[in-house]
Design a protein around this motif. Structure first.
Motif, PDB file in Angstrom:
ATOM      1  N   TYR A 293       0.851  -1.189   0.000  1.00 43.24           N
ATOM      2  CA  TYR A 293       0.000   0.000   0.000  1.00 43.24           C
ATOM      3  C   TYR A 293       0.889   1.242   0.000  1.00 43.24           C
ATOM      4  O   TYR A 293       2.124   1.142   0.024  1.00 43.24           O
ATOM      5  CB  TYR A 293      -0.940   0.010   1.212  1.00 43.24           C
ATOM      6  N   ASN A 294       0.266   2.427  -0.031  1.00 47.06           N
ATOM      7  CA  ASN A 294       0.990   3.687  -0.113  1.00 47.06           C
ATOM      8  C   ASN A 294       1.960   3.643  -1.288  1.00 47.06           C
ATOM      9  O   ASN A 294       3.181   3.689  -1.131  1.00 47.06           O
ATOM     10  CB  ASN A 294       1.741   3.984   1.189  1.00 47.06           C
ATOM     11  N   PHE A 295       1.407   3.566  -2.499  1.00 47.05           N
ATOM     12  CA  PHE A 295       2.197   3.268  -3.683  1.00 47.05           C
ATOM     13  C   PHE A 295       3.216   4.357  -4.033  1.00 47.05           C
ATOM     14  O   PHE A 295       4.133   4.115  -4.812  1.00 47.05           O
ATOM     15  CB  PHE A 295       1.271   3.017  -4.871  1.00 47.05           C
ATOM     16  N   ALA A 296       3.073   5.558  -3.481  1.00 47.91           N
ATOM     17  CA  ALA A 296       4.100   6.577  -3.695  1.00 47.91           C
ATOM     18  C   ALA A 296       5.385   6.229  -2.956  1.00 47.91           C
ATOM     19  O   ALA A 296       6.486   6.510  -3.428  1.00 47.91           O
ATOM     20  CB  ALA A 296       3.584   7.945  -3.246  1.00 47.91           C
ATOM     21  N   ASP A 297       5.254   5.592  -1.804  1.00 51.51           N
ATOM     22  CA  ASP A 297       6.381   5.086  -1.027  1.00 51.51           C
ATOM     23  C   ASP A 297       5.970   3.715  -0.511  1.00 51.51           C
ATOM     24  O   ASP A 297       5.479   3.570   0.608  1.00 51.51           O
ATOM     25  CB  ASP A 297       6.710   6.035   0.126  1.00 51.51           C
ATOM     26  N   VAL A 298       6.156   2.702  -1.342  1.00 48.91           N
ATOM     27  CA  VAL A 298       5.509   1.410  -1.144  1.00 48.91           C
ATOM     28  C   VAL A 298       5.871   0.792   0.211  1.00 48.91           C
ATOM     29  O   VAL A 298       7.043   0.709   0.587  1.00 48.91           O
ATOM     30  CB  VAL A 298       5.904   0.438  -2.276  1.00 48.91           C
ATOM     31  N   GLN A 299       4.838   0.366   0.917  1.00 50.77           N
ATOM     32  CA  GLN A 299       4.993  -0.388   2.153  1.00 50.77           C
ATOM     33  C   GLN A 299       4.561  -1.828   1.884  1.00 50.77           C
ATOM     34  O   GLN A 299       3.524  -2.059   1.265  1.00 50.77           O
ATOM     35  CB  GLN A 299       4.130   0.217   3.266  1.00 50.77           C
ATOM     36  N   ARG A 300       5.363  -2.767   2.348  1.00 51.84           N
ATOM     37  CA  ARG A 300       5.111  -4.191   2.091  1.00 51.84           C
ATOM     38  C   ARG A 300       4.984  -4.932   3.414  1.00 51.84           C
ATOM     39  O   ARG A 300       5.790  -4.718   4.327  1.00 51.84           O
ATOM     40  CB  ARG A 300       6.238  -4.796   1.249  1.00 51.84           C
ATOM     41  N   GLU A 301       4.002  -5.812   3.470  1.00 51.91           N
ATOM     42  CA  GLU A 301       3.785  -6.610   4.681  1.00 51.91           C
ATOM     43  C   GLU A 301       3.576  -8.069   4.289  1.00 51.91           C
ATOM     44  O   GLU A 301       2.994  -8.367   3.237  1.00 51.91           O
ATOM     45  CB  GLU A 301       2.564  -6.111   5.456  1.00 51.91           C
ATOM     46  N   LEU A 302       4.055  -8.959   5.149  1.00 49.22           N
ATOM     47  CA  LEU A 302       3.875 -10.398   4.937  1.00 49.22           C
ATOM     48  C   LEU A 302       3.511 -11.038   6.261  1.00 49.22           C
ATOM     49  O   LEU A 302       4.253 -10.931   7.246  1.00 49.22           O
ATOM     50  CB  LEU A 302       5.148 -11.030   4.366  1.00 49.22           C
ATOM     51  N   GLN A 303       2.361 -11.695   6.273  1.00 51.96           N
ATOM     52  CA  GLN A 303       1.897 -12.405   7.462  1.00 51.96           C
ATOM     53  C   GLN A 303       1.700 -13.882   7.123  1.00 51.96           C
ATOM     54  O   GLN A 303       1.444 -14.241   5.964  1.00 51.96           O
ATOM     55  CB  GLN A 303       0.575 -11.827   7.966  1.00 51.96           C
ATOM     56  N   VAL A 304       1.802 -14.715   8.150  1.00 48.24           N
ATOM     57  CA  VAL A 304       1.625 -16.155   7.984  1.00 48.24           C
ATOM     58  C   VAL A 304       0.577 -16.639   8.970  1.00 48.24           C
ATOM     59  O   VAL A 304       0.685 -16.386  10.176  1.00 48.24           O
ATOM     60  CB  VAL A 304       2.943 -16.920   8.194  1.00 48.24           C
ATOM     61  N   LEU A 305      -0.441 -17.300   8.436  1.00 48.94           N
ATOM     62  CA  LEU A 305      -1.417 -17.987   9.271  1.00 48.94           C
ATOM     63  C   LEU A 305      -1.038 -19.453   9.304  1.00 48.94           C
ATOM     64  O   LEU A 305      -0.972 -20.104   8.254  1.00 48.94           O
ATOM     65  CB  LEU A 305      -2.838 -17.835   8.704  1.00 48.94           C
ATOM     66  N   PRO A 306      -0.783 -20.015  10.478  1.00 49.40           N
ATOM     67  CA  PRO A 306      -0.416 -21.430  10.552  1.00 49.40           C
ATOM     68  C   PRO A 306      -1.611 -22.311  10.215  1.00 49.40           C
ATOM     69  O   PRO A 306      -2.753 -21.826  10.134  1.00 49.40           O
ATOM     70  CB  PRO A 306       0.018 -21.600  12.008  1.00 49.40           C
ATOM     71  N   PRO A 307      -1.379 -23.598   9.997  1.00 48.98           N
ATOM     72  CA  PRO A 307      -2.511 -24.510   9.772  1.00 48.98           C
ATOM     73  C   PRO A 307      -3.531 -24.401  10.901  1.00 48.98           C
ATOM     74  O   PRO A 307      -3.168 -24.391  12.075  1.00 48.98           O
ATOM     75  CB  PRO A 307      -1.855 -25.895   9.740  1.00 48.98           C
ATOM     76  N   ILE A 308      -4.806 -24.297  10.544  1.00 45.77           N
ATOM     77  CA  ILE A 308      -5.873 -24.116  11.529  1.00 45.77           C
ATOM     78  C   ILE A 308      -6.153 -25.459  12.200  1.00 45.77           C
ATOM     79  O   ILE A 308      -6.752 -26.359  11.607  1.00 45.77           O
ATOM     80  CB  ILE A 308      -7.140 -23.568  10.869  1.00 45.77           C
ATOM     81  N   LEU A 309      -5.694 -25.606  13.438  1.00 45.18           N
ATOM     82  CA  LEU A 309      -5.879 -26.861  14.161  1.00 45.18           C
ATOM     83  C   LEU A 309      -6.881 -26.725  15.303  1.00 45.18           C
ATOM     84  O   LEU A 309      -7.274 -27.706  15.899  1.00 45.18           O
ATOM     85  CB  LEU A 309      -4.535 -27.346  14.725  1.00 45.18           C
ATOM     86  N   GLY A 310      -7.261 -25.521  15.623  1.00 42.33           N
ATOM     87  CA  GLY A 310      -8.212 -25.307  16.702  1.00 42.33           C
ATOM     88  C   GLY A 310      -8.789 -23.917  16.624  1.00 42.33           C
ATOM     89  O   GLY A 310      -8.638 -23.205  15.633  1.00 42.33           O
ATOM     90  N   LYS A 311      -9.457 -23.504  17.689  1.00 41.58           N
ATOM     91  CA  LYS A 311     -10.096 -22.196  17.687  1.00 41.58           C
ATOM     92  C   LYS A 311      -9.104 -21.074  17.942  1.00 41.58           C
ATOM     93  O   LYS A 311      -9.361 -19.925  17.614  1.00 41.58           O
ATOM     94  CB  LYS A 311     -11.217 -22.164  18.733  1.00 41.58           C
ATOM     95  N   GLU A 312      -7.960 -21.399  18.539  1.00 40.28           N
ATOM     96  CA  GLU A 312      -6.945 -20.395  18.813  1.00 40.28           C
ATOM     97  C   GLU A 312      -5.740 -20.649  17.920  1.00 40.28           C
ATOM     98  O   GLU A 312      -5.210 -21.764  17.871  1.00 40.28           O
ATOM     99  CB  GLU A 312      -6.531 -20.448  20.289  1.00 40.28           C
TER     100      GLU A 312
END
Length: 729
Positions: A293-312
Motif C-alpha cells: 500500500y501507499n504506492f508513492a512510497d511502497v509499504q510491504r507486509e507479509l503475514q503467515v497464518l499457521p494450519p488451523i488446528l483449533g479455535k486459537e
C-alpha cells in the motif's frame, strides 16, 4: 532482436464463448481448466452468476451455466472469492443487488458450493444457529482453503470500511468454527492470500515417522522371488505424478447435511482431477498474506497464518524477513499462488513511465524476492488477472493485446480475449516431484536390490557388467518392460522357427541325417534378446553407473536413495532414457535434480539433455547459466589483460579459474562464482529451442546390441554442440 527472456512466455488468442469484459469476477484453476464465475458486466453494469470454462490446452471457452438458466441459482455478485476444495468451487461473500437499500446494493456472507461433476449448487446461509463465529458480510476480501477449512480474511463492508476479522469455515461439517481479529487492513485491491494446494515430502515423512506398513508402502508386495509379469492395470497411468488420497466425500455425494440443492446438470465434461497430490485431511499448509500500500512510497507486509488446528491460532508478522536485490513495486489487485518453495506474485504496475503487468517470486526458505523477467510480452496491451496452473507449471495471465491498461484499470475491467503463459520452470520454479515411499522404505528397496537371493534375472550393461535383479520389480515398476519382454519373446520364437526350418532343409537331402528340431544345438543365450524359454538377461545400452542408478530407481522410486544416483552425467542419461522408455516419473525426478545441481560446470550438459527431451524450461535456464559463464569468462580475460598491461602477475587468473570444455561445448567454472544470478541477456542471434529427437543421443533400442563402430552422438546432437560452440561459450 529477441531476448532470452522472451522465450519464457507465449501468448494465445482464445476462442469459443469468450466471457465479456467483467469487473470483480473470480478465476479458479482446476487441472488444466480455468473457471470464471460471477462479476459485473462493464457495458450494462448488470451483475451475473455465469460460469465460463477455459481449456488451457485448446484455448477454447465454454459457458456452462447462465444466470437466467437455473431457477434457484446463487445471487449474482462481484468482488467475491472462489477457491477449489475437492470437487467443489467454494464461493463466499461479495457484493450483490438488493431491493431493501437506497443504492440497491448489499454485501453477502453466504457460502456457495458448486459441484464440478454434477453442476449442483449448494447454498449455506448464516442463520441464528450459525454460532458466534459467523462472519460479517463483506466484499473484496481474501480467502484460501487449508486443511479442509475455508479461511476468510478482511475485506470491506457496504460503507467501504475494512472488516477486521478472520473466520474459519469447516468444509466437512459446513459450520463456522473459529474467528479472531485481523490487525491489518487486507483487501483485494492491495492484498493477496496464498496457500499451497499440495502436500510436501516433508509433511508426508516428517523424521520418517509413521507405522511400518505405511513406510514400506507397496515394497512388501515385491519381495517374492517368484517370476511373474504384473498386469498393466496395476501400473500407475503415466500422467499421474503421485499417489492419490481419498479426501472426505467422493463421487457425487455432497458434504454435510445442510443447504439447498438448486440446480443440477448431470455431466462431468469439464471436470479434471488436480495433481500431483492433494492435501489429506490431517495435513494442512500455512497461508501467506502479502499486502502492499501507499504506492508513492511502497509499504510491504507479509503475514503467515499457521494450519488451523483449533479455535486459537497465532498470526505471525514476518515482514522484516523480506529482502532481495530488488523488491516488488506497488502492485494493484495482486494475484498469487504457492508452488514448491516459491510464492509467485503478479499485479498491475502503474506509474507515469510504466504501465504493465509485473511478475515476482518470493523464496519461502530465505524470503528473498526475485523479479521474473518475461521480456516484452506485457509491454503493450491490457493484462489484468493472473492464475497459477500446476498441471502446466505456468502462470497464466488474462488480457487483451489491443486495449489500454490504464483505461481498463480505471474501470476495474478484466479481459479474457488473450492469455499469456509464463513458463515458471525456466526460472527454476516448479512443484518438486513427490516421493512415493519414505526413506525407510527406500532403504528396504536398496536392500532387496543388493540381495542376490531375490534375483531371477540379470541386466547386462554397455561395459559388460551384470546386475542381478528381480523380474517382478521390473514388470511392476516399469511398464515398458512388459512390452520389451513380449516383443523379444516373439522375435526369439521366429528365430527358433527359422533356424529349425533351415536345419531341416539342409539335412533333408542327406539320407539318415536325422536332422530335426530336437537335434538342433541349443541357442546361445544372447544378451541381445530376452529369450522366451529363459528370460534371464536384459541388455541396457548404458554404462554400469547409469543402469545401476536406473535399477535403484525402480526399487525405490526415488533418485535420492543412494549418492551414486546424483552424478550429473548419470542424471542426464536417465533423463534421456526416460523420454524414450519411461517411466515418466523418472524424467521428472531427474530434471528436478538437474535443476538443483545446475551451475557453471553442468549447464552445457544439462542444456543438451533438456534439448533432447523437450524440457524447454530446463533448457532455457541452462542457457542462462551458459551465457553467464561466457560473460564471466570475458570479464576474467579483461581483468587479466589489465593486470598484464600494468605489469602485474594476475594474467593467469582467468585460465586458472575457468576451463572451457570442448567436448560439451560449454564453460566449466572451476573456482568461484557460485550462486551468481543468471540474467536474460539478449543474444546476438535467435536461439532455437526446438526439441531434438531423443534417439539422437546414441540410444540403442533395448534388446539390441550396439555396434562398436556406431557413432556415439547423432547428427542432431552434434548440431546442438556446434551451436553452443559458435556462441564461443
Amino acid at each position: 532482436m529477441q531476448s532470452l527472456a522472451d522465450l519464457t512466455s507465449s501468448s494465445r488468442l482464445t476462442t469459443g464463448d469468450i466471457p465479456p469484459p467483467l469487473v470483480g469476477a473470480t478465476t479458479t484453476v482446476v487441472g488444466h481448466h480455468v473457471y470464471v464465475f460471477g462479476g459485473r458486466l462493464v457495458t450494462t453494469r448488470r451483475m451475473t452468476s455465469d460460469i465460463y470454462v477455459l481449456d488451457l490446452r485448446t484455448s477454447i471457452w465454454t459457458r456452462i451455466i447462465e444466470s437466467s438458466a437455473p431457477p434457484h441459482a446463487p445471487k449474482p455478485r462481484y468482488f467475491h472469492s472462489t477457491n477449489l476444495w475437492q470437487e467443489y468451487l467454494v464461493i463466499f461473500g461479495g457484493m450483490s443487488t438488493s431491493r431493501n437499500t437506497v443504492d440497491g446494493l448489499c454485501v453477502l456472507n453466504d457460502v456457495v458450493l458448486f459441484h464440478l461433476r454434477t453442476h449442483t449448487w449448494r447454498i449455506i446461509e448464516p442463520g441464528p444457529d450459525s454460532g458466534p463465529h459467523a462472519p460479517k458480510p463483506r466484499y473484496a476480501h481474501l480467502s484460501a482453503v487449508s486443511g479442509g477449512n475455508l479461511i476468510v480474511v478482511g475485506g470491506q463492508d457496504l460503507t467501504n470500511n475494512y472488516v477486521e476479522q478472520i473466520n474459519a469455515f469447516d468444509l466437512q461439517t459446513l459450520t463456522w468454527t473459529s474467528s479472531r481479529p485481523c490487525e491489518k487492513h487486507c483487501g483485494a485491491y492491495r492484498s493477496v492470500a496464498m496457500c499451497a494446494q499440495f502436500v510436501s515430502n516433508e509433511q508426508l515423512y516428517p523424521d520418517d515417522a509413521g507405522t511400518e506398513h505405511e513406510k514400506l508402502g507397496s515394497l512388501d508386495s515385491l519381495a517374492s522371488p517368484t517370476i511373474s509379469i504384473a498386469s498393466s492395470s496395476n501400473i500407475r497411468p503415466p500422467n499421474s505424478r503421485g499417489r492419490s488420497f481419498s479426501i472426505g466425500t467422493s463421487g457425487q455425494s455432497e458434504p454435510g447435511s445442510a443447504g439447498i440443492v438448486t440446480h443440477t446438470t448431470p455431466t462431468d465434461t469439464f471436470f479434471t482431477q488436480v495433481s500431483p497430490r492433494p492435501i489429506p485431511p490431517r495435513l494442512s499448509n500455512p497461508i501467506y498474506i502479502y499486502s502492499n500500500y501507499n504506492f508513492a512510497d511502497v509499504q510491504r507486509e507479509l503475514q503467515v497464518l499457521p494450519p488451523i488446528l483449533g479455535k486459537e491460532y497465532p498470526v505471525e508478522d514476518i515482514s522484516h524477513k523480506m529482502g532481495g536485490s530488488a523488491l516488488p513495486p506497488g502492485l494493484r489487485f495482486p494475484n498469487g499462488a504457492v508452488i514448491g518453495n516459491w510464492a509467485v506474485l503478479g499485479g498491475t504496475y502503474l506509474t507515469n513511465s510504466s504501465q504493465t503487468y509485473s511478475l515476482w517470486a518470493l523464496d519461502l526458505n530465505t524470503y528473498q524476492w526475485q523479479r521474473l523477467d518475461t521480456g516484452s510480452v506485457f509491454a503493450s496491451g491490457s493484462w489484468n488477472r493472473g492464475v497459477l496452473c500446476y498441471d502446466l507449471n505456468a502462470f497464466v495471465v488474462f488480457g487483451n493485446r489491443e486495449r489500454s491498461l490504464v483505461e481498463d484499470y480505471n474501470h476495474r475491467q478484466t479481459n479474457f480475449d488473450h492469455i499469456t503463459l509464463i513458463d515458471l520452470e525456466s526460472f527454476g520454479i516448479y512443484q518438486p516431484p513427490q516421493l512415493e515411499h519414505s526413506p525407510l522404505a527406500q532403504s528396504v528397496g536398496l536392500s532387496m536390490l543388493n540381495d542376490t537371493g531375490l534375483a531371477d534375472m540379470e541386466v547386462l550393461t554397455l561395459d559388460g557388467k551384470r546386475i542381478p535383479c528381480c523380474q517382478r520389480v521390473l514388470a511392476t515398476r516399469w511398464p515398458r518392460f512388459n512390452e520389451i519382454f513380449a516383443e523379444a519373446s516373439t522375435n526369439n520364437q521366429l528365430r527358433l522357427a527359422a533356424s529349425a526350418q533351415q536345419a531341416l532343409q539342409q539335412g533333408g537331402g542327406r539320407k539318415g541325417s536325422g536332422a530335426s528340431l530336437n537335434s538342433l544345438p541349443p541357442m546361445p543365450l544372447s544378451p541381445s534378446f530376452l529369450a522366451s524359454t529363459n528370460p534371464r538377461v536384459l541388455y541396457l545400452p548404458h554404462p554400469y553407473t547409469v543402469a545401476h542408478a536406473f535399477l535403484q530407481y525402480l526399487y525405490t522410486e526415488s533418485l535420492t536413495a543412494h549418492p551414486s544416483q546424483l552424478i550429473p552425467q548419470t542424471l542426464s542419461a536417465l533423463l534421456v532414457f526416460s523420454r524414450v522408455y519411461g517411466p515418466e516419473n523418472l524424467g521428472s525426478l531427474a530434471a528436478d535434480q538437474l535443476h538443483r545441481q545446475l551451475g557453471m560446470g553442468t549447464a552445457a550438459m544439462t542444456y543438451e539433455a533438456a534439448a533432447l527431451t523437450g524440457r524447454r524450461g530446463l533448457q532455457i535456464r541452462s542457457l542462462k547459466v551458459m551465457i553467464l559463464a561466457k560473460k564471466s569468462l570475458m570479464e576474467q580475460k579483461r581483468q587479466g589483460s589489465e593486470s598484464a598491461s600494468s605489469g602485474g602477475g594476475g594474467s593467469r587468473r582467468g585460465s586458472e579459474a575457468v576451463s572451457v570444455s570442448a567436448q560439451t561445448g560449454g564453460a566449466e567454472i572451476a573456482k568461484g562464482h557460485s550462486g551468481v544470478k543468471a540474467d536474460s541477456t539478449t543474444t546476438s542471434r535467435k536461439q532455437s529451442l526446438a526439441p531434438v529427437a531423443p534417439m539422437s543421443m546414441g540410444m540403442t533400442p533395448l534388446g539390441h546390441v550396439a555396434r562398436e563402430d556406431s557413432p556415439r552422438r547423432g547428427t542432431e546432437e552434434g548440431s546442438l554442440i556446434d551451436a553452443t560452440r559458435r556462441m564461443n561459450i
